[in-house]
Design an enzyme around this catalytic site. Sequence first.
Site, PDB file in Angstrom:
ATOM      1  N   SER A 189     -10.654  -0.740   3.119  1.00 64.18           N
ATOM      2  CA  SER A 189      -9.912  -0.872   4.377  1.00 64.18           C
ATOM      3  C   SER A 189      -9.522   0.516   4.855  1.00 64.18           C
ATOM      4  O   SER A 189      -8.856   1.249   4.126  1.00 64.18           O
ATOM      5  CB  SER A 189      -8.630  -1.672   4.171  1.00 64.18           C
ATOM      6  OG  SER A 189      -8.913  -2.944   3.670  1.00 64.18           O
ATOM      7  N   GLU A 212      -4.978   3.754   6.156  1.00 67.16           N
ATOM      8  CA  GLU A 212      -4.580   3.555   4.768  1.00 67.16           C
ATOM      9  C   GLU A 212      -5.150   4.705   3.935  1.00 67.16           C
ATOM     10  O   GLU A 212      -4.598   5.117   2.926  1.00 67.16           O
ATOM     11  CB  GLU A 212      -5.144   2.219   4.285  1.00 67.16           C
ATOM     12  CG  GLU A 212      -4.812   1.910   2.858  1.00 67.16           C
ATOM     13  CD  GLU A 212      -5.746   0.900   2.247  1.00 67.16           C
ATOM     14  OE1 GLU A 212      -6.600   1.305   1.437  1.00 67.16           O
ATOM     15  OE2 GLU A 212      -5.596  -0.295   2.561  1.00 67.16           O
ATOM     16  N   ARG A 227       0.840  -1.210   0.000  1.00 69.12           N
ATOM     17  CA  ARG A 227       0.000   0.000   0.000  1.00 69.12           C
ATOM     18  C   ARG A 227       0.878   1.265   0.000  1.00 69.12           C
ATOM     19  O   ARG A 227       0.581   2.244   0.678  1.00 69.12           O
ATOM     20  CB  ARG A 227      -0.926   0.042   1.223  1.00 69.12           C
ATOM     21  CG  ARG A 227      -1.940  -1.071   1.309  1.00 69.12           C
ATOM     22  CD  ARG A 227      -2.985  -0.945   0.205  1.00 69.12           C
ATOM     23  NE  ARG A 227      -4.125  -1.831   0.414  1.00 69.12           N
ATOM     24  CZ  ARG A 227      -4.186  -3.100   0.036  1.00 69.12           C
ATOM     25  NH1 ARG A 227      -3.150  -3.650  -0.584  1.00 69.12           N
ATOM     26  NH2 ARG A 227      -5.266  -3.820   0.243  1.00 69.12           N
TER      27      ARG A 227
HETATM   28  N1  EPU Z   1     -10.682 -10.666  10.237  1.00 68.74           N
HETATM   29  C1  EPU Z   1     -11.472 -10.776  11.369  1.00 68.74           C
HETATM   30  N2  EPU Z   1     -12.498  -9.896  11.526  1.00 68.74           N
HETATM   31  C2  EPU Z   1     -12.770  -8.923  10.624  1.00 68.74           C
HETATM   32  C3  EPU Z   1     -11.956  -8.797   9.469  1.00 68.74           C
HETATM   33  C4  EPU Z   1     -10.916  -9.688   9.304  1.00 68.74           C
HETATM   34  O1  EPU Z   1     -11.244 -11.633  12.198  1.00 68.74           O
HETATM   35  O2  EPU Z   1     -13.716  -8.160  10.844  1.00 68.74           O
HETATM   36  C5  EPU Z   1      -9.602 -11.654  10.028  1.00 68.74           C
HETATM   37  C6  EPU Z   1     -10.026 -12.662   8.954  1.00 68.74           C
HETATM   38  O3  EPU Z   1     -10.698 -13.738   9.513  1.00 68.74           O
HETATM   39  C7  EPU Z   1      -8.711 -13.100   8.379  1.00 68.74           C
HETATM   40  C8  EPU Z   1      -7.864 -11.857   8.488  1.00 68.74           C
HETATM   41  O4  EPU Z   1      -8.485 -11.010   9.463  1.00 68.74           O
HETATM   42  O5  EPU Z   1      -8.105 -14.087   9.189  1.00 68.74           O
HETATM   43  C9  EPU Z   1      -7.675 -11.140   7.181  1.00 68.74           C
HETATM   44  O6  EPU Z   1      -8.932 -10.713   6.678  1.00 68.74           O
HETATM   45  P1  EPU Z   1      -9.217 -10.550   5.104  1.00 68.74           P
HETATM   46  O7  EPU Z   1      -8.770 -11.753   4.392  1.00 68.74           O
HETATM   47  O8  EPU Z   1     -10.627 -10.112   4.943  1.00 68.74           O
HETATM   48  O9  EPU Z   1      -8.223  -9.427   4.649  1.00 68.74           O
HETATM   49  P2  EPU Z   1      -7.866  -8.040   5.304  1.00 68.74           P
HETATM   50  O10 EPU Z   1      -6.511  -8.113   5.898  1.00 68.74           O
HETATM   51  O11 EPU Z   1      -8.969  -7.621   6.181  1.00 68.74           O
HETATM   52  C10 EPU Z   1      -6.731  -7.152   3.090  1.00 68.74           C
HETATM   53  C11 EPU Z   1      -6.735  -5.862   2.322  1.00 68.74           C
HETATM   54  C12 EPU Z   1      -8.010  -5.724   1.493  1.00 68.74           C
HETATM   55  C13 EPU Z   1      -8.054  -6.888   0.524  1.00 68.74           C
HETATM   56  C14 EPU Z   1      -8.007  -8.211   1.325  1.00 68.74           C
HETATM   57  C15 EPU Z   1      -7.881  -9.412   0.426  1.00 68.74           C
HETATM   58  C16 EPU Z   1      -5.391  -4.302   3.611  1.00 68.74           C
HETATM   59  C17 EPU Z   1      -5.390  -3.109   4.511  1.00 68.74           C
HETATM   60  N3  EPU Z   1      -6.588  -4.744   3.228  1.00 68.74           N
HETATM   61  O12 EPU Z   1      -7.836  -7.086   3.999  1.00 68.74           O
HETATM   62  O13 EPU Z   1      -7.922  -4.514   0.754  1.00 68.74           O
HETATM   63  O14 EPU Z   1      -9.228  -6.845  -0.272  1.00 68.74           O
HETATM   64  O15 EPU Z   1      -6.837  -8.227   2.192  1.00 68.74           O
HETATM   65  O16 EPU Z   1      -6.622  -9.441  -0.165  1.00 68.74           O
HETATM   66  O17 EPU Z   1      -4.325  -4.799   3.257  1.00 68.74           O
HETATM   67  C18 EPU Z   1      -8.503  -2.209   0.696  1.00 68.74           C
HETATM   68  O18 EPU Z   1      -7.300  -1.966   0.683  1.00 68.74           O
HETATM   69  O19 EPU Z   1      -9.362  -1.285   0.680  1.00 68.74           O
HETATM   70  C19 EPU Z   1      -8.952  -3.595   0.782  1.00 68.74           C
HETATM   71  C20 EPU Z   1     -10.244  -3.928   0.892  1.00 68.74           C
END
Ligand code: EPU
Length: 337
Positions: A237, A333, A162
């Site tokens: 995010s 972010e 990012r």
């Molecule tokens: N999780 C929770 N509770 C929540 C959200 C997440 O426990 O409310 C846990 C999930 O269970 C999982 C982990 O956190 O174990 C990661 O969650 P997820 O796979 O949904 O990904 P993320 O880290 O929340 C990142 C990106 C997203 C992108 C997804 C998929 C960042 C800041 N965000 O989200 O990007 O779509 O991975 O690759 O890196 C964005 O930048 O706007 C965005 C949506």
Amino acid sequence: MEIEHGVSLKPYNTFGIDVAASHFLKVDSLETLRTALKAPGLPPPFLLSGGSNILLTGPVEALVLLMDTRGKEILSEDADGVTLRVMGGENWHELVLWSLEMGYGGLENLALIPGKTGTAPIQNIGAYGVELKDVMHSCEAVDLSTGALKTFTREACGFGYRDSIFKREARGRYAIWSVTFRLTRRNHRIRDGYGAIREYLGQEGVTQPTPADIARAVMHIRRSKLPDPAVLGNSGSFFKNPVIPESQYRELQTRFPDMPAYPQEGQTVKVPAGWLIDTLGFKGTRCGAAGVHDKQALVLVNHGGATGQEILDLAREIQDAVARNFGIAIEPEVNII
Ligand code: EPU
């Protein structure tokens, strides 16, 4: 060149925050941009693209330049792939869909990311195992102080998670004018390693996924947990996932055995901020019209009529709680204006 005054920016930011721009201009050509940059007596420029990664906390006393350029051009093509130049004002998701219709692979994991093409390099957009830097060849940017067009190779963009030079040393200096991609026409690089993608493809009985199958999976996953900005104001995010030392993670694990973590370079791990926020019970909570999304704690939402300051206050409350409980600093972010 037609500069408007006191224009509401509500339709131009995905949080749907209603603040006014003192000066506003739609930029659809290089000539318009250069004329605006040279015109005397105008406030400093403020670039606005898809408005999908900003939180506006007050009136914008600037010359808001809405990037509104269109066009796609195939620069070269062979049996293996294409080199494609896309103007910065093109909608990102429409570009992804078009590329798949043309049979090009590369952008499928990045389906449904809000925003326009020109802002994709700024924060090196990424999702489901792919980042822009994996498919970008170069980009062109206009130097706002001279109006000159400059080409940046992928290496020159200094991409990170990012992150790019456009968020660091070159911040506020350039308008990204076009982005050039290298996409595949055969031997596509299928990236289906993300658990939820495999799960979806398994349910659909797809064993040899095409780029279009991956895009379908990504769209299904995103629609199931990320709110559509057209329905509920948000900026994806809100926070970045923090990177902490492995030693701190091991310590935290004794208190939070199910805390997820992804190993990074230099004995560090990336921890999902969504998990931290969720664990503290913020998911689905509201503070006036500002809230935390009920399906993904990393996403802050505007339930209707929230001010940028209200959303920022909620963000600060979350940051404080995460720091107090986990000893981890989470950073937005989203660009706070
Ligand atoms: N999780 C929770 N509770 C929540 C959200 C997440 O426990 O409310 C846990 C999930 O269970 C999982 C982990 O956190 O174990 C990661 O969650 P997820 O796979 O949904 O990904 P993320 O880290 O929340 C990142 C990106 C997203 C992108 C997804 C998929 C960042 C800041 N965000 O989200 O990007 O779509 O991975 O690759 O890196 C964005 O930048 O706007 C965005 C949506």
